[in-house]
Scaffold this motif. Structure first.
Motif, PDB file in Angstrom:
ATOM      1  N   LEU A 177       1.353  -1.078   0.294  1.00  0.00           N
ATOM      2  CA  LEU A 177      -0.183  -0.051  -0.056  1.00  0.00           C
ATOM      3  C   LEU A 177       0.595   1.100  -0.774  1.00  0.00           C
ATOM      4  N   HIS A 178       0.386   2.256  -0.650  1.00  0.00           N
ATOM      5  CA  HIS A 178       1.244   3.683  -0.446  1.00  0.00           C
ATOM      6  C   HIS A 178       0.509   4.177  -0.252  1.00  0.00           C
ATOM      7  N   LEU A 179       0.532   5.235   1.441  1.00  0.00           N
ATOM      8  CA  LEU A 179       0.620   6.634   2.537  1.00  0.00           C
ATOM      9  C   LEU A 179       0.779   7.598   1.923  1.00  0.00           C
ATOM     10  N   ASP A 180      -0.573   8.987   2.282  1.00  0.00           N
ATOM     11  CA  ASP A 180       0.254   9.667   1.213  1.00  0.00           C
ATOM     12  C   ASP A 180       1.051  10.761   2.507  1.00  0.00           C
ATOM     13  N   ARG A 181       1.032  11.847   2.987  1.00  0.00           N
ATOM     14  CA  ARG A 181       2.044  11.780   3.960  1.00  0.00           C
ATOM     15  C   ARG A 181       1.284  12.085   5.309  1.00  0.00           C
ATOM     16  N   GLN A 203      -8.113   5.456   6.201  1.00  0.00           N
ATOM     17  CA  GLN A 203      -6.990   5.485   7.499  1.00  0.00           C
ATOM     18  C   GLN A 203      -6.501   3.894   6.962  1.00  0.00           C
ATOM     19  N   LEU A 204      -5.083   3.899   7.402  1.00  0.00           N
ATOM     20  CA  LEU A 204      -5.543   2.120   7.602  1.00  0.00           C
ATOM     21  C   LEU A 204      -5.231   1.687   9.044  1.00  0.00           C
ATOM     22  N   ARG A 205      -6.225   1.111   9.283  1.00  0.00           N
ATOM     23  CA  ARG A 205      -6.252   0.736  10.481  1.00  0.00           C
ATOM     24  C   ARG A 205      -6.246  -0.800  11.211  1.00  0.00           C
ATOM     25  N   ALA A 206      -5.624  -1.194  12.102  1.00  0.00           N
ATOM     26  CA  ALA A 206      -5.611  -2.648  13.007  1.00  0.00           C
ATOM     27  C   ALA A 206      -7.308  -3.025  13.661  1.00  0.00           C
ATOM     28  N   ARG A 207      -7.299  -4.220  13.712  1.00  0.00           N
ATOM     29  CA  ARG A 207      -8.778  -4.867  13.834  1.00  0.00           C
ATOM     30  C   ARG A 207      -8.727  -4.836  15.984  1.00  0.00           C
ATOM     31  N   ALA A 208      -7.521  -5.489  15.825  1.00  0.00           N
ATOM     32  CA  ALA A 208      -7.930  -5.290  17.379  1.00  0.00           C
ATOM     33  C   ALA A 208      -7.298  -3.599  17.584  1.00  0.00           C
ATOM     34  N   PRO A 209      -8.381  -3.297  18.749  1.00  0.00           N
ATOM     35  CA  PRO A 209      -7.596  -1.903  19.608  1.00  0.00           C
ATOM     36  C   PRO A 209      -5.957  -1.717  19.882  1.00  0.00           C
ATOM     37  N   ASN A 210      -5.377  -3.212  20.543  1.00  0.00           N
ATOM     38  CA  ASN A 210      -3.798  -2.622  21.469  1.00  0.00           C
ATOM     39  C   ASN A 210      -3.281  -2.898  19.982  1.00  0.00           C
ATOM     40  N   SER A 211      -3.506  -2.845  18.797  1.00  0.00           N
ATOM     41  CA  SER A 211      -3.104  -3.678  17.543  1.00  0.00           C
ATOM     42  C   SER A 211      -2.728  -1.614  16.527  1.00  0.00           C
ATOM     43  N   ASP A 212      -4.190  -1.409  16.612  1.00  0.00           N
ATOM     44  CA  ASP A 212      -4.744  -0.359  16.383  1.00  0.00           C
ATOM     45  C   ASP A 212      -3.479   0.863  16.973  1.00  0.00           C
ATOM     46  N   THR A 213      -3.564   0.699  18.340  1.00  0.00           N
ATOM     47  CA  THR A 213      -3.339   1.931  18.747  1.00  0.00           C
ATOM     48  C   THR A 213      -1.667   1.734  18.314  1.00  0.00           C
ATOM     49  N   ARG A 214      -1.113   0.915  18.427  1.00  0.00           N
ATOM     50  CA  ARG A 214       0.414   0.576  18.064  1.00  0.00           C
ATOM     51  C   ARG A 214       1.299   0.700  16.191  1.00  0.00           C
ATOM     52  N   LEU A 215       0.309   0.343  15.800  1.00  0.00           N
ATOM     53  CA  LEU A 215      -0.422   0.928  14.019  1.00  0.00           C
ATOM     54  C   LEU A 215      -0.023   2.538  13.992  1.00  0.00           C
ATOM     55  N   GLY A 216      -0.641   3.037  14.634  1.00  0.00           N
ATOM     56  CA  GLY A 216      -1.061   4.587  14.371  1.00  0.00           C
ATOM     57  C   GLY A 216       0.337   5.244  15.054  1.00  0.00           C
ATOM     58  N   ALA A 268       6.334  -0.537   8.131  1.00  0.00           N
ATOM     59  CA  ALA A 268       6.083   1.278   7.195  1.00  0.00           C
ATOM     60  C   ALA A 268       7.790   1.361   6.892  1.00  0.00           C
ATOM     61  N   CYS A 269       7.463   1.747   5.405  1.00  0.00           N
ATOM     62  CA  CYS A 269       8.854   2.168   5.051  1.00  0.00           C
ATOM     63  C   CYS A 269       8.665   3.905   4.129  1.00  0.00           C
ATOM     64  N   PRO A 270       9.446   5.035   4.875  1.00  0.00           N
ATOM     65  CA  PRO A 270       8.769   6.265   4.830  1.00  0.00           C
ATOM     66  C   PRO A 270       9.826   5.616   3.364  1.00  0.00           C
ATOM     67  N   VAL A 271       9.175   7.558   2.128  1.00  0.00           N
ATOM     68  CA  VAL A 271       9.502   7.266   1.005  1.00  0.00           C
ATOM     69  C   VAL A 271      10.340   8.753   0.453  1.00  0.00           C
ATOM     70  N   SER A 277       4.151   9.029   0.407  1.00  0.00           N
ATOM     71  CA  SER A 277       4.708   9.434   1.768  1.00  0.00           C
ATOM     72  C   SER A 277       5.547   8.562   2.473  1.00  0.00           C
ATOM     73  N   VAL A 278       4.645   6.857   2.236  1.00  0.00           N
ATOM     74  CA  VAL A 278       5.100   5.793   2.839  1.00  0.00           C
ATOM     75  C   VAL A 278       4.633   4.739   2.467  1.00  0.00           C
ATOM     76  N   GLN A 279       5.306   3.224   2.395  1.00  0.00           N
ATOM     77  CA  GLN A 279       4.826   2.692   1.897  1.00  0.00           C
ATOM     78  C   GLN A 279       4.652   1.638   2.671  1.00  0.00           C
ATOM     79  N   VAL A 280       4.075   1.201   2.354  1.00  0.00           N
ATOM     80  CA  VAL A 280       3.862  -0.431   3.940  1.00  0.00           C
ATOM     81  C   VAL A 280       3.312  -2.310   2.653  1.00  0.00           C
ATOM     82  N   LEU A 281       4.170  -2.621   3.664  1.00  0.00           N
ATOM     83  CA  LEU A 281       4.682  -4.071   2.858  1.00  0.00           C
ATOM     84  C   LEU A 281       4.022  -4.916   4.420  1.00  0.00           C
ATOM     85  N   LEU A 282       3.070  -5.809   3.562  1.00  0.00           N
ATOM     86  CA  LEU A 282       2.068  -6.418   4.225  1.00  0.00           C
ATOM     87  C   LEU A 282       2.314  -7.522   4.099  1.00  0.00           C
TER      88      LEU A 282
END
Length: 382
Positions: free
Chosen positions: A200-204, A231-244, A277-280, A293-298
C-alpha cells in the motif's frame, strides 16, 4: 561522543542509511561502518538463524569498518557456528537484551573453548556485545559487535546500540519480506505489481493512496487489517494503537518500523501478518503528484511458496535428491525438517547441502537460496 557531530546527528544519519538499506542491501555495509564509528567498535556480525536449536545460518555477514571479512565469515559458519557455546544461552535471553560476551561463557570455557581462546582473539577480540532480535518466519536475528581488546563499553556507546536495535530489526524484516516475495530489486511502483507481497502507498497524512490486489484482498477480508476513512487501521484495539503510532512516526519523521498483527481468538485459523512501514523520499524529478510518503508491506508469516527447481537441475546437473533439497531450502525449511519430510538422516541432508555448495559455487546458504530462487524465476514458461 567525539566532537564534530552530535550523538543525535550520528544516530539520525545511521537510521536514514538503514532505511535505505531496507530496499538496497548494499547500503548495510555503509550503515555498519557508521555504527562502528558511533559505537567505537571494530565491526559486527549480523546473522539470521532458524529459531530451533541447533540451527543453521540463513544469512551471515561480518563487516569490519564496512569491509566484508569473507574468509572469517566462512570459517565461523562452517567450523565454529554449530559449536558456539553462546548460541543456546543467548537464545534463552529476552529479545533486545544486550549482553557482554563473557557472560555467555563459563569460567572453564574461557580457558578451554576453541572459539573463545582461539578463533575470536585471532580474528578480532573477545570484547563483544551481543543481542537477539525477533525475525520473521520463525527466525531470530543475532547481532554481535566487537570492540578493541581492553576498551570499555561506555554508557554512551551502549545507548547508541540500544537506540539502533529496532531500526536494525526493521531493516532485516523488510529484507526478509522482500526476499520471501522474490522482490528484492523491485522499484517503488514495481512492488505494487508483486503478486506475493501486499503493498500500500500512503500520503503524508496516512491516507491510503493505492493498494495492489493482494493488499485490497486483505482489506476486504478485514480479519487483521482494514481501511476506515481512507486510513489504515488494525482490527484489534491494542494493535490499532501501535499501528497509529508507527504510521505517525513514519509519516512525520521519516522513520520506518515494523510490527506483527496477530489474529483474534475467534479467527485462530488466520496467520499472523507482518507489517513494515517504510518512508519514501520525495522524488522531485517526476511530475507524480500523488505524494507517496509511506510504503506499507504486508506478508503472511506462516506462508511458504513451492519452488520448481527443474530449471536449476538442468543448468547444474543436480541429482533428483539434490534438486529436492535445494527446493526445500529455498522454501525456508531447516535441515531437520527436510530430513523428516524426506525420510532421510540429517547427516545425509547435510551431505547433499555440501554437494550443492560445491556444484553451485557458493559458500553460504543465503547465496544458495538466492541462486535457487533466481533460477526458478528465470525458468521458461511451459
Amino acid at each position: 561522543m567525539r566532537t564534530g557531530v552530535s550523538r543525535a546527528g550520528r544516530i539520525e544519519s545511521i537510521v536514514a542509511t538503514l532505511q535505505e538499506a531496507a530496499f538496497d542491501e548494499d547500503r548495510w555495509a555503509v550503515a555498519s561502518a557508521l555504527i562502528d564509528d558511533a559505537a567505537r567498535v571494530l565491526g559486527s556480525h549480523l546473522s539470521v538463524l532458524r529459531r530451533e536449536w541447533p540451527s543453521e545460518f540463513l544469512f551471515s555477514r561480518i563487516l569490519f569498518h564496512g569491509e566484508p571479512l569473507d574468509e572469517v565469515e566462512r570459517m565461523y559458519v562452517q567450523d565454529y557456528g554449530s559449536r558456539d557455546e553462546r548460541g543456546p544461552r543467548l537464545r534463552a535471553l529476552p529479545y533486545g537484551c544486550l549482553v557482554h560476551n563473557t557472560a555467555l561463557f563459563t569460567e572453564r570455557e574461557m580457558k578451554t573453548s576453541p572459539l573463545y581462546c582461539g578463533f575470536l582473539p585471532r580474528v578480532g577480540s573477545n570484547n563483544q556485545a551481543l543481542v537477539r532480535l525477533e525475525g520473521v518466519h520463525d527466525t531470530d536475528i543475532y547481532w554481535c559487535l566487537t570492540a578493541p581488546t581492553g576498551s570499555d563499553w561506555g554508557s554512551e556507546e551502549i545507548a547508541v546500540i540500544e537506540r539502533l536495535l529496532p531500526h536494525v530489526r526493521h531493516f532485516v524484516r523488510v529484507r526478509q519480506a522482500l526476499t520471501s516475495a522474490d522482490a528484492r530489486e523491485a522499484s517503488l511502483t514495481g512492488l505494487l505489481d508483486r503478486s506475493g507481497l501486499a503493498v500500500l502507498h500512503l500520503d503524508r497524512t496516512g491516507r491510503v493512496l493505492e493498494a495492489n490486489a493482494l493488499a485490497r484482498e486483505l482489506l476486504v477480508t478485514r480479519d487483521l487489517i482494514l481501511q476506515r476513512d481512507r486510513q489504515l487501521r488494525a482490527r484489534a484495539p491494542n494493535s490499532d494503537t501501535r499501528l497509529g503510532r508507527l504510521l505517525s512516526i513514519c509519516c512525520r519523521k521519516g522513520v520506518g518500523g515494523s510490527m506483527t498483527l496477530h489474529p483474534h481468538s475467534g479467527t485462530a485459523d488466520s496467520e499472523p501478518l507482518l507489517l513494515c512501514a517504510c518512508p519514501v523520499a520525495p522524488d522531485h524529478t517526476t511530475f507524480d503528484s500523488r505524494g507517496v510518503s509511506v510504503q506499507v508491506l504486508l506478508t503472511r508469516l506462516g506462508s511458504t511458496r513451492s519452488v520448481d527447481t527443474r530449471h536449476l537441475t538442468e543448468l547444474y546437473d543436480l541429482t533428483p535428491a539434490e534438486s529436492r533439497v535445494a527446493g526445500l531450502l529455498a522454501e525456508g525449511r531447516a535441515v531437520r525438517e527436510i530430513a523428516a519430510s524426506t525420510g532421510r538422516k540429517e547427516s545425509t541432508v547435510r551431505w547433499h547441502v555440501r554437494n550443492l555448495h560445491s556444484k553451485l559455487g557458493v559458500h553460504r546458504q543465503m547465496d544458495l537460496v538466492r541462486l535457487v530462487l533466481s533460477a526458478a524465476a528465470a525458468a521458461p514458461a511451459e
